[in-house]
Every structure is written in C-alpha cells, then in structure tokens.
Design a protein around this motif. Structure first.
Motif, PDB file in Angstrom:
ATOM      1  N   MET A   1       4.066  -2.812  -7.111  1.00  0.00           N
ATOM      2  CA  MET A   1       3.763  -3.175  -5.730  1.00  0.00           C
ATOM      3  C   MET A   1       2.339  -2.733  -5.379  1.00  0.00           C
ATOM      4  SD  MET A   1       6.448  -4.641  -4.143  1.00  0.00           S
ATOM      5  CE  MET A   1       6.575  -4.135  -2.426  1.00  0.00           C
ATOM      6  N   ARG A   2       1.983  -1.551  -5.811  1.00  0.00           N
ATOM      7  CA  ARG A   2       0.622  -1.060  -5.520  1.00  0.00           C
ATOM      8  C   ARG A   2      -0.432  -1.869  -6.271  1.00  0.00           C
ATOM      9  NH1 ARG A   2       2.843   3.868  -6.939  1.00  0.00           N
ATOM     10  NH2 ARG A   2       1.125   4.373  -8.346  1.00  0.00           N
TER      11      ARG A   2
ATOM     12  N   TYR B   1       0.827  -1.211   0.000  1.00  0.00           N
ATOM     13  CA  TYR B   1       0.000   0.000   0.000  1.00  0.00           C
ATOM     14  C   TYR B   1       0.861   1.262   0.000  1.00  0.00           C
ATOM     15  CZ  TYR B   1      -3.482   3.373   1.699  1.00  0.00           C
ATOM     16  OH  TYR B   1      -4.320   4.451   1.854  1.00  0.00           O
ATOM     17  N   GLN B   2       0.563   2.171  -0.907  1.00  0.00           N
ATOM     18  CA  GLN B   2       1.242   3.463  -1.052  1.00  0.00           C
ATOM     19  C   GLN B   2       2.723   3.323  -1.423  1.00  0.00           C
ATOM     20  OE1 GLN B   2       0.470   5.744   2.533  1.00  0.00           O
ATOM     21  NE2 GLN B   2      -1.563   6.309   1.837  1.00  0.00           N
TER      22      GLN B   2
ATOM     23  N   TYR C   1      -6.394   5.197  -3.166  1.00  0.00           N
ATOM     24  CA  TYR C   1      -5.061   5.781  -3.245  1.00  0.00           C
ATOM     25  C   TYR C   1      -4.626   5.985  -4.695  1.00  0.00           C
ATOM     26  CZ  TYR C   1      -0.096   6.573  -2.552  1.00  0.00           C
ATOM     27  OH  TYR C   1       1.160   7.136  -2.574  1.00  0.00           O
ATOM     28  N   ASP C   2      -5.042   5.082  -5.578  1.00  0.00           N
ATOM     29  CA  ASP C   2      -4.612   5.128  -6.969  1.00  0.00           C
ATOM     30  C   ASP C   2      -5.739   5.481  -7.929  1.00  0.00           C
ATOM     31  OD1 ASP C   2      -1.867   4.718  -7.637  1.00  0.00           O
ATOM     32  OD2 ASP C   2      -1.973   2.739  -6.719  1.00  0.00           O
TER      33      ASP C   2
ATOM     34  N   ILE D   1      -2.495  -0.186 -13.310  1.00  0.00           N
ATOM     35  CA  ILE D   1      -3.196   0.121 -12.060  1.00  0.00           C
ATOM     36  C   ILE D   1      -4.695   0.173 -12.300  1.00  0.00           C
ATOM     37  CG2 ILE D   1      -3.659   1.972 -10.400  1.00  0.00           C
ATOM     38  CD1 ILE D   1      -1.196   0.409  -9.659  1.00  0.00           C
ATOM     39  N   GLN D   2      -5.103   0.891 -13.350  1.00  0.00           N
ATOM     40  CA  GLN D   2      -6.532   1.002 -13.639  1.00  0.00           C
ATOM     41  C   GLN D   2      -7.134  -0.356 -13.998  1.00  0.00           C
ATOM     42  OE1 GLN D   2      -8.348   3.523 -12.977  1.00  0.00           O
ATOM     43  NE2 GLN D   2      -6.652   4.865 -12.438  1.00  0.00           N
ATOM     44  N   LYS D   3      -6.361  -1.164 -14.697  1.00  0.00           N
ATOM     45  CA  LYS D   3      -6.808  -2.521 -15.028  1.00  0.00           C
ATOM     46  C   LYS D   3      -6.997  -3.330 -13.750  1.00  0.00           C
ATOM     47  CE  LYS D   3      -7.406  -5.573 -18.481  1.00  0.00           C
ATOM     48  NZ  LYS D   3      -8.294  -5.394 -19.637  1.00  0.00           N
ATOM     49  N   ALA D   4      -6.084  -3.168 -12.798  1.00  0.00           N
ATOM     50  CA  ALA D   4      -6.173  -3.889 -11.529  1.00  0.00           C
ATOM     51  C   ALA D   4      -7.389  -3.465 -10.728  1.00  0.00           C
ATOM     52  CB  ALA D   4      -4.899  -3.664 -10.709  1.00  0.00           C
TER      53      ALA D   4
END
Length: 210
Positions: free
Chosen positions: A135-136, A128-129, A161-162, A170-173
């Motif tokens: 990692m995020r 996290y962060q 956070y993201d 990230i957006q896919k996750a």
C-alpha cells in the motif's frame, strides 16, 4: 462462467518469472486481452455492484491471469467510480500481493486522481503510512501518470516516511518515482536527492536521467 484458454508452452516460464508463487494459464498480455475483451467491454454497462462482485470472483481464481482481468475491469470503469469505490478497491491490493498486480492497480488509482484532482489527498491518505508496504508503494508511485500536476508535497511525504525502509520494492519505488519526475522537473529531483540520505538503489534509479 467466464473462462480463458491457456497456453501450456508459456505456463512454466511465466510461473518461474513470478517465482512460482502463482499458477498461470500461460497467457501473455495480448492473448489475455483478446480472450477477455468481451467481458471487460461489457463491464462498462454493468451496475457497479456487479463490477465489484466480478472482481471478487476473479480474485478467487487460482490462475494469475484472472486477477489481471479483474484489474482491467476496474480500470475501464474508473470514470464511473466514486471515492468510496476507490476505497473499497484498496482491499484487493492486499490480496495475493506482488509487484505485478500492485503496479497494475496503481494505474487505476493514478487515473482516478487525475480525473478527480480534488480527491488526490484523500486517495493518497488511503496508502500513506499504511502497515502494508505494498500500500505504501502506491503512496510513492500514485502520481506516476502526472507531470506539472504532480503534488511535490505528497511525493516528499511518501518518500520521507519510508526513506530508511529496507524493503526492496519500497526503495525501487522511491527511485522510480524520482526518475519519472526528473523527466519534467530535473532540478527539483536533483535538489531532493542532494537534501536526503537515500539508499544507493533509490539514488541510482532516481538519477538515471539526470
């Protein structure tokens, strides 16, 4: 020295699929698992120190399949790992990083928190962060293996956070985590999506089963 025999016919296609970032032996998953079965099985009886030294050695190899074997070895030993071991393993996520190895590592961390739910928050906080977006990504996808045990607070924190991060992976996750959880708790996911200004990609992925 452990060695696998490649397939030159598959090699260029596999390298192209991974945008030519890594060299490949050309081994598809069934062949790789067949050739590495002996060492992966044997690792379950090794001292943990040897497990880590082998993972390190495999990560130093150029061919991508050796990183996959390293992750396989970590995963079959997850029941023997402590939180300290898990913390050490996060280093490998940040080496030769791409979605293939990152998402494979996530399964190991996800399995650990299922085995040790009391450690979930501490494991989550490893990711996290973090300054490294891979990692995020694991902070967001850590609980993909879970249903009723999923901690909605942690998932919410990771996504919020993201939420405005432009990084595709990230957006896919975010979408992936919401889509998966919608199989078990669609109403919560509907409410979450309605209450947050998510990217179009995250909404599209997250709404797939709603």
């Amino acid at each position: 020295m452990f060695q696998m025999i490649g397939n030159l016919q598959n090699q260029p296609y596999m390298e192209k699929y991974m945008r030519n970032q890594y060299r490949f032996l050309g081994l598809k998953t069934p062949d790789r698992k067949a050739q590495s079965k002996e060492i992966v099985t044997a690792s379950k009886k090794w001292p943990i120190a040897r497990v880590f030294s082998t993972i390190t050695a495999l990560y130093q190899r150029d061919e991508r399949e050796y990183q996959y074997v390293a992750i396989d070895i970590a995963h079959v030993n997850v029941k023997r790992l402590t939180f300290s071991d898990i913390d050490r393993l996060t280093a490998y996520i940040q080496i030769k990083s791409w979605w293939d190895t990152v998402d494979s590592w996530r399964k190991t961390f996800g399995q650990f928190v299922r085995l040790h739910p009391e450690e979930k928050r501490r494991v989550f906080n490893l990711f996290y962060q973090h300054e490294n977006f891979w990692m995020r990504r694991i902070a967001i996808t850590l609980q993909l293996l879970e249903k009723e045990t999923l901690d909605k607070e942690l998932l919410t924190k990771a996504i919020e956070y993201d939420i405005n991060t432009e990084e595709f992976f990230i957006q896919k996750a975010i979408g992936w985590s919401l889509r998966n959880y919608s199989k078990y708790n669609p109403e919560w996911v509907k409410t979450f999506i309605a209450a947050h200004e998510l990217s179009k990609l995250a909404v599209k992925e997250g709404s797939k089963y709603l």
